[in-house]
Design a protein around this motif. Sequence first.
Motif, PDB file in Angstrom:
ATOM      1  N   ALA A 189       0.826  -1.208   0.000  1.00 42.67           N
ATOM      2  CA  ALA A 189       0.000   0.000   0.000  1.00 42.67           C
ATOM      3  C   ALA A 189       0.860   1.258   0.000  1.00 42.67           C
ATOM      4  CB  ALA A 189      -0.928  -0.001   1.208  1.00 42.67           C
ATOM      5  N   LEU A 190       1.924   1.270   0.810  1.00 41.63           N
ATOM      6  CA  LEU A 190       2.811   2.433   0.851  1.00 41.63           C
ATOM      7  C   LEU A 190       3.528   2.634  -0.474  1.00 41.63           C
ATOM      8  CD1 LEU A 190       4.495   2.261   4.390  1.00 41.63           C
ATOM      9  CD2 LEU A 190       2.946   4.023   3.524  1.00 41.63           C
ATOM     10  N   ALA A 191       4.010   1.557  -1.061  1.00 39.28           N
ATOM     11  CA  ALA A 191       4.701   1.670  -2.348  1.00 39.28           C
ATOM     12  C   ALA A 191       3.744   2.191  -3.419  1.00 39.28           C
ATOM     13  CB  ALA A 191       5.281   0.316  -2.743  1.00 39.28           C
ATOM     14  N   SER A 192       2.515   1.701  -3.418  1.00 35.55           N
ATOM     15  CA  SER A 192       1.524   2.158  -4.400  1.00 35.55           C
ATOM     16  C   SER A 192       1.215   3.642  -4.204  1.00 35.55           C
ATOM     17  CB  SER A 192       0.237   1.338  -4.260  1.00 35.55           C
ATOM     18  OG  SER A 192       0.489  -0.026  -4.506  1.00 35.55           O
ATOM     19  N   LEU A 193       1.102   4.076  -2.961  1.00 36.98           N
ATOM     20  CA  LEU A 193       0.833   5.479  -2.673  1.00 36.98           C
ATOM     21  C   LEU A 193       1.982   6.360  -3.140  1.00 36.98           C
ATOM     22  CD1 LEU A 193      -1.100   7.489  -1.364  1.00 36.98           C
ATOM     23  CD2 LEU A 193      -0.020   7.032   0.835  1.00 36.98           C
ATOM     24  N   GLY A 194       3.216   5.914  -2.909  1.00 37.05           N
ATOM     25  CA  GLY A 194       4.375   6.680  -3.356  1.00 37.05           C
ATOM     26  C   GLY A 194       4.431   6.803  -4.867  1.00 37.05           C
ATOM     27  N   ILE A 195       4.152   5.716  -5.578  1.00 36.52           N
ATOM     28  CA  ILE A 195       4.163   5.740  -7.047  1.00 36.52           C
ATOM     29  C   ILE A 195       3.042   6.613  -7.572  1.00 36.52           C
ATOM     30  CG2 ILE A 195       3.834   4.314  -9.104  1.00 36.52           C
ATOM     31  CD1 ILE A 195       5.172   2.017  -7.512  1.00 36.52           C
ATOM     32  N   PHE A 196       1.859   6.522  -6.969  1.00 37.53           N
ATOM     33  CA  PHE A 196       0.723   7.329  -7.406  1.00 37.53           C
ATOM     34  C   PHE A 196       1.001   8.815  -7.227  1.00 37.53           C
ATOM     35  CE2 PHE A 196      -3.270   9.512  -6.176  1.00 37.53           C
ATOM     36  CZ  PHE A 196      -3.896   9.470  -7.416  1.00 37.53           C
ATOM     37  N   VAL A 236      13.418  16.473   3.649  1.00 32.15           N
ATOM     38  CA  VAL A 236      12.717  16.166   2.393  1.00 32.15           C
ATOM     39  C   VAL A 236      11.626  17.185   2.120  1.00 32.15           C
ATOM     40  CG1 VAL A 236      11.219  14.501   1.244  1.00 32.15           C
ATOM     41  CG2 VAL A 236      13.256  13.705   2.444  1.00 32.15           C
ATOM     42  N   LEU A 237      10.824  17.504   3.145  1.00 29.93           N
ATOM     43  CA  LEU A 237       9.728  18.448   2.958  1.00 29.93           C
ATOM     44  C   LEU A 237      10.217  19.871   2.745  1.00 29.93           C
ATOM     45  CD1 LEU A 237       7.127  17.187   5.607  1.00 29.93           C
ATOM     46  CD2 LEU A 237       7.143  16.787   3.145  1.00 29.93           C
ATOM     47  N   SER A 238      11.412  20.181   3.255  1.00 30.78           N
ATOM     48  CA  SER A 238      11.959  21.533   3.105  1.00 30.78           C
ATOM     49  C   SER A 238      12.562  21.760   1.723  1.00 30.78           C
ATOM     50  CB  SER A 238      13.025  21.795   4.174  1.00 30.78           C
ATOM     51  OG  SER A 238      12.465  21.744   5.472  1.00 30.78           O
ATOM     52  N   TYR A 239      13.152  20.711   1.133  1.00 27.52           N
ATOM     53  CA  TYR A 239      13.913  20.885  -0.105  1.00 27.52           C
ATOM     54  C   TYR A 239      13.227  20.334  -1.348  1.00 27.52           C
ATOM     55  CZ  TYR A 239      17.776  22.383   2.822  1.00 27.52           C
ATOM     56  OH  TYR A 239      18.556  23.082   3.722  1.00 27.52           O
ATOM     57  N   LEU A 240      12.180  19.536  -1.174  1.00 30.76           N
ATOM     58  CA  LEU A 240      11.430  19.050  -2.321  1.00 30.76           C
ATOM     59  C   LEU A 240      10.013  19.602  -2.262  1.00 30.76           C
ATOM     60  CD1 LEU A 240      12.468  15.267  -2.614  1.00 30.76           C
ATOM     61  CD2 LEU A 240      13.292  17.207  -3.966  1.00 30.76           C
ATOM     62  N   SER A 241       9.413  19.819  -3.400  1.00 30.94           N
ATOM     63  CA  SER A 241       8.056  20.350  -3.448  1.00 30.94           C
ATOM     64  C   SER A 241       7.044  19.215  -3.562  1.00 30.94           C
ATOM     65  CB  SER A 241       7.907  21.306  -4.639  1.00 30.94           C
ATOM     66  OG  SER A 241       8.187  20.622  -5.860  1.00 30.94           O
ATOM     67  N   TYR A 242       5.789  19.569  -3.280  1.00 34.06           N
ATOM     68  CA  TYR A 242       4.691  18.608  -3.420  1.00 34.06           C
ATOM     69  C   TYR A 242       4.445  18.359  -4.909  1.00 34.06           C
ATOM     70  CZ  TYR A 242      -0.131  16.969  -3.591  1.00 34.06           C
ATOM     71  OH  TYR A 242      -1.272  16.243  -3.854  1.00 34.06           O
ATOM     72  N   PRO A 243       4.164  17.136  -5.360  1.00 29.92           N
ATOM     73  CA  PRO A 243       3.982  15.902  -4.583  1.00 29.92           C
ATOM     74  C   PRO A 243       5.255  15.045  -4.491  1.00 29.92           C
ATOM     75  CG  PRO A 243       3.209  15.523  -6.794  1.00 29.92           C
ATOM     76  CD  PRO A 243       3.712  16.946  -6.763  1.00 29.92           C
ATOM     77  N   ASP A 244       6.372  15.513  -5.101  1.00 29.45           N
ATOM     78  CA  ASP A 244       7.586  14.694  -5.107  1.00 29.45           C
ATOM     79  C   ASP A 244       8.086  14.394  -3.692  1.00 29.45           C
ATOM     80  OD1 ASP A 244       7.541  14.633  -7.834  1.00 29.45           O
ATOM     81  OD2 ASP A 244       8.966  16.279  -8.100  1.00 29.45           O
ATOM     82  N   SER A 245       7.933  15.362  -2.784  1.00 23.33           N
ATOM     83  CA  SER A 245       8.421  15.168  -1.419  1.00 23.33           C
ATOM     84  C   SER A 245       7.698  14.009  -0.731  1.00 23.33           C
ATOM     85  CB  SER A 245       8.231  16.458  -0.612  1.00 23.33           C
ATOM     86  OG  SER A 245       6.871  16.878  -0.645  1.00 23.33           O
ATOM     87  N   TYR A 246       6.371  13.997  -0.820  1.00 27.94           N
ATOM     88  CA  TYR A 246       5.600  12.942  -0.167  1.00 27.94           C
ATOM     89  C   TYR A 246       5.768  11.601  -0.882  1.00 27.94           C
ATOM     90  CZ  TYR A 246       3.506  16.744   2.445  1.00 27.94           C
ATOM     91  OH  TYR A 246       3.325  17.834   3.256  1.00 27.94           O
ATOM     92  N   SER A 247       5.922  11.635  -2.185  1.00 27.96           N
ATOM     93  CA  SER A 247       6.169  10.393  -2.923  1.00 27.96           C
ATOM     94  C   SER A 247       7.447   9.728  -2.440  1.00 27.96           C
ATOM     95  CB  SER A 247       6.264  10.691  -4.426  1.00 27.96           C
ATOM     96  OG  SER A 247       6.642   9.539  -5.139  1.00 27.96           O
ATOM     97  N   LEU A 248       8.508  10.515  -2.288  1.00 30.14           N
ATOM     98  CA  LEU A 248       9.774   9.963  -1.811  1.00 30.14           C
ATOM     99  C   LEU A 248       9.626   9.413  -0.389  1.00 30.14           C
ATOM    100  CD1 LEU A 248      12.799   9.458  -2.127  1.00 30.14           C
ATOM    101  CD2 LEU A 248      13.198  11.824  -1.355  1.00 30.14           C
TER     102      LEU A 248
END
Length: 402
Positions: free
Chosen positions: A85-92, A163-175
């Motif tokens: 489920a976590l991997a699928s959420l990250g890919i999505f 991660v949240l400081s240096y990457l923008s949404y949604p890439d930060s949460y995906s990672l």
Amino acid sequence: MRITNYRAFMIHALFLSLTMSFIDVNTVAPAMLTESGATTFHLGLLTAIMVGFASFMQLLFATFIMGLRHKKPALLGGIYLRVAALASLGIFLRNLGEPAAWKIWLILLLIAVFSFSGAWANIAYTDILGGTIEKPLRKKLLTQKQLISSIGLIISSVVVKLVLSYLSYPDSYSLLFLMASLLLLFATSGFWMLKEGEHPVKNNLSLSKRLGMFAQAIRGDRNIRLYLLLVNTSGVILSALPFLVVMANKRYGLDGGRTGTFLLFQLSGSLLATIFVNLFSKGQRYRPLLYFFIVLGAFTPLAALLLLAVPSFYPLAFLLGGASAALLHILTVGILLEISTDENRPIYIGIGGAGALMNIVYPLFAGLLLPYLGFPLVFILSSCYMLIGLYAAKHLDCGTFA
């Protein structure tokens, strides 16, 4: 077997702690959903899924798991489903594109799979723990596990903040979610070491008879009724904490770095509370800790209201919230183990999870009412309601509650 299992639980606790910061229900998850365009109702539903419905599902799951001769396959199966489920959420999220209503519902669905599979695994986990770790060692295991978890969570929270400081949404949460899936996979290495004895098979019992066992346990044991009162009053602090992030976002605006700071303070509070339990808790005496937890939990929403006017002080509310959540975890697991036996433990775990109905009702109602009543009134009423748990703390009857 005892030492091997003790180490297995410790290994799992370390990797799980590194995982849970990346999808923290009180900070990261609500911030992610807010940036996806969610309303306060969606955020309330998110909390209801991750805190309330996940616990409620334990009632249904316990009726199946209690009939298994070996609980370890059920435990590993639940964890592997969480990983998927976590991997699928990250890919999505990596391929999310522009936020849309259907995407919010898909995110909630994946989070539901993650949470419900965790509830399944928790039934097997607690039953194995209770059946293979001797009673005198249980509180030591729970407090040491919480200490290791707190340290691991703080380390991973620093990663989350970066991660949240240096990457923008949604890439930060995906990672974050992809990293979480990998770490959770590593966490299963501890459970491959587990050795469990065989449990008596109860497959001859129908589902209706098993559900009847839950009703009979509630009628026959005053302790479990008081336990349900506790988790349905003071226990709603878990459902209230995500709304601290929502209130901050309404006041200050969305900011990934600030979310990371909230998480760091929350986990620091968890670590401090765990150290407090280790240093000042004598033997198996839970009642003084219960009183302390209830007062601290009830004060947390009020502290958030008072600190909101000063942005640099507002993270202190998460320090208090983290301490409350850590104490609740130690106390509810420990109390449930004390008032149950090897024979009825799965039943009591199911009752404890499914009986916490307010962790479903509270976030849904709060999400609906906040636009009309405002945060001050909702938080004040919440704090007053949590204090009802003092009655349960006073009357719980067990030799180790003195």
